[in-house]
Design a protein around this motif. Structure first.
Motif, PDB file in Angstrom:
ATOM      1  N   GLU A   1       1.789 -11.438  80.652  1.00 11.59           N
ATOM      2  CA  GLU A   1       2.273 -10.282  79.888  1.00 11.59           C
ATOM      3  C   GLU A   1       3.234 -10.638  78.761  1.00 11.59           C
ATOM      4  OE1 GLU A   1       4.179  -7.535  82.633  1.00 11.59           O
ATOM      5  OE2 GLU A   1       5.794  -8.933  83.049  1.00 11.59           O
TER       6      GLU A   1
ATOM      7  N   HIS B   1       4.658  -8.505  89.581  1.00 11.77           N
ATOM      8  CA  HIS B   1       3.837  -7.302  89.685  1.00 11.77           C
ATOM      9  C   HIS B   1       2.591  -7.635  90.498  1.00 11.77           C
ATOM     10  CE1 HIS B   1       6.529  -6.388  86.340  1.00 11.77           C
ATOM     11  NE2 HIS B   1       6.054  -7.430  85.703  1.00 11.77           N
TER      12      HIS B   1
ATOM     13  N   HIS C   1       5.999 -13.668  88.273  1.00 10.98           N
ATOM     14  CA  HIS C   1       6.985 -14.448  87.543  1.00 10.98           C
ATOM     15  C   HIS C   1       7.405 -15.545  88.524  1.00 10.98           C
ATOM     16  CE1 HIS C   1       6.562 -11.661  84.424  1.00 10.98           C
ATOM     17  NE2 HIS C   1       7.065 -10.643  85.081  1.00 10.98           N
TER      18      HIS C   1
HETATM   19 ZN    ZN Z   1       7.165  -8.640  84.278  1.00  9.99          ZN
END
Ligand code: ZN
Ligand code: FAD
Length: 468
Positions: A426, A380, A387
């Protein structure tokens, strides 16, 4: 005297108690099957009153409680240990929408509501509940709040923390805190609800929440953009925010290697361009105005970027089907990667201005140390969240490669720390990063967290061994 299990059964009834080993199994391990525990029982209460009674019984007998929602978490936070003494407290039966108030733009929901169901409920009422992630068909709002989930619309609407106005929580004593207020302004002391959000079930059990609703968009546009470098993607983000403002809802980055994994493992996907490029950005825009407005806006912005040679190519979806096809290129990456065997995952955030420096310097450092690693870099970008996953070099067995996890984590996480980032953007800490965080948070910050934990849960029965 009644046994503890009989006492629990008297509270939740036969429908709320699972003790047979084969029925307990799905609740005893995590989504990635990395952790396997052995709970004394799985308890599924149907109301806040039942949760409170169960927690009270646990407090009296000092039984540890592992709260659980949809069990899609990625850091072992909802998995019990192997002692056979902890109970899993699964909230899935508490799945009522208690109220919708469209004038106040709020809905009051129970913790076990599946996220996709809440998105649909909001839409039926002509509103948007914007939290959106690939696990939305099975994760539950109690789990989303307890992990402060992010996903693909954080850029515009914020993460779970920013979507909550009130909470109902069963405290480790079994008392019920009714904080179900639907207020956007309330400066009456400490904001207690925020303590429980992102706490991964270590401070209490969330039983219900008041969530924010937003106007339902009437049009949207999806584009895939090809770029030379992540640096160019960051420049495009700046340009897109300037040109499109709050209409920019999602801004996702993925490398060509990620695309190749998706194309290899998902037969019905197709590359977005006739030729391949080093990196891609997936952009999503939405607007409460119907019509072609956002599509025209994004097309003209991308044309200008193309003319200035800041991007290499761009495709704007011409239909709903094409938009979904573009999104699947991004959303299938995690699963495609799983098909390749184990890999070393990182969920990091970096100030957006330093993200391309992070990728360049960390890639180079890993290459020096190992050589031939295949980087599965996606995420993101609009939220500064990557990631940053590391796969074995060609010809090295993934199962052998993951033995280097600690050393690779050290390189990646030290690089994150140098650039002012976070080692969990996250997914949370759970048991996966519980020890790792000791290296990166200051002793003072860790001690403040421990003090809060002791104040709320002096017996240490709420999800012990997670986070701290
Ligand atoms: Zn994610
Ligand atoms: P669980 O896994 O059941 O629990 C997670 C944590 O919350 C545990 O610590 C548990 O003890 C606690 N908990 C659960 N319910 C309660 C409650 N009622 N009260 C107190 N504590 C509770 N995450 C993101 O943030 N963004 C993504 O984009 C994203 N994509 C994903 C994609 C896939 C394919 C998968 C499998 C996972 C993804 N995740 C993502 C991770 C995961 O889906 C989220 O963390 C989600 O919020 C977890 O919800 P859950 O209901 O499954 O919680």
């Amino acid at each position: 005297m009644r046994s503890f299990i009989e006492e629990i059964q008297a509270i939740v009834g036969p429908a709320g108690l699972i003790t047979l080993p084969q029925e307990v199994a799905p609740y005893a391990s995590d989504w990635r099957k990395r952790y396997v525990g052995k709970p004394a029982a799985v308890v599924k209460p149907a109301s806040t009153a039942e949760v409170a009674e169960v927690v009270r019984a646990c407090a009296e007998s000092r039984t540890a409680i592992v709260p659980q929602g949809g069990n899609t978490g990625l850091c072992g936070a909802a998995t019990p240990d192997a002692s056979g003494t902890q109970i899993v407290l699964n909230l899935s039966r508490m799945n009522r929408v208690r109220a919708i108030d469209t004038r106040n733009n709020t809905m009051t929901v129970e913790a076990g509501c599946v996220l996709a169901k809440l998105q649909n409920t909001a839409e039926e009422a002509g509103r948007l509940f914007p939290l959106s992630l690939a696990a939305e068909g099975s994760c539950e709002i109690g789990g989303n709040l307890s992990t402060n989930a992010g996903g693909t619309a954080v850029l515009r609407y914020g993460n779970a923390r920013e979507l909550v106005l009130g909470l109902e929580v069963v405290l480790p004593s079994g008392e019920v805190w009714d904080g179900l207020r639907g207020l956007r302004k309330d400066n009456t002391g400490y904001d207690l609800k925020q303590l429980f959000i992102g706490a991964e079930g270590t401070l209490g059990v969330i039983t219900a929440a008041v969530l924010k609703l937003f106007p339902l968009p009437k049009s949207h546009a999806t584009a895939v953009v090809a770029l030379e470098t992540p640096e160019k993607a960051v420049a495009l983000l700046e340009r897109a925010l300037g040109a499109c403002g709050e209409r920019l809802t999602g801004f996702e980055l993925f490398s060509d290697f990620c695309l190749s994994l998706v194309l290899k493992h998902f037969g019905d996907t197709a590359a977005p361009f006739p030729r391949r490029f080093p990196h891609y950005v997936l952009m999503e825009l939405s607007d409460t105005q119907s019509g072609e407005g956002v599509r025209v806006l994004v097309e003209s912005m991308l044309e200008a970027a193309l003319e200035e040679r800041n991007i290499l190519d761009a495709a704007v979806a011409q239909s709903e089907t094409q938009s979904r096809a573009f999104w699947s290129l991004r959303e299938f990456i995690s699963e495609a990667q799983a098909h390749e065997g184990p890999n070393i995952k990182h969920d990091v955030s970096i100030p957006i201005s330093r993200i391309s420096e992070f990728i360049a310097t960390t890639d180079a450092e890993l290459e020096r140390a190992y050589g031939g690693l295949r980087m599965v870099t996606f995420g993101h970008l609009g939220d500064g969240n990557l990631h940053y996953n590391v796969s074995a070099p060609e010809g090295v067995a993934p199962g052998v490669f993951v033995m280097h996890t600690a050393a690779i984590n050290r390189i990646v996480h030290d690089s994150v720390a140098r650039l002012g980032g976070s080692i969990s953007a996250e997914h949370g800490l759970g048991q996966l990063k519980r020890d790792e965080i000791q290296r990166y948070k200051s002793p003072l910050e860790l001690e403040l967290m421990r003090k809060l934990k002791r104040a709320l849960d002096p017996q240490g029965i709420m999800n012990p061994g997670k986070v701290l």
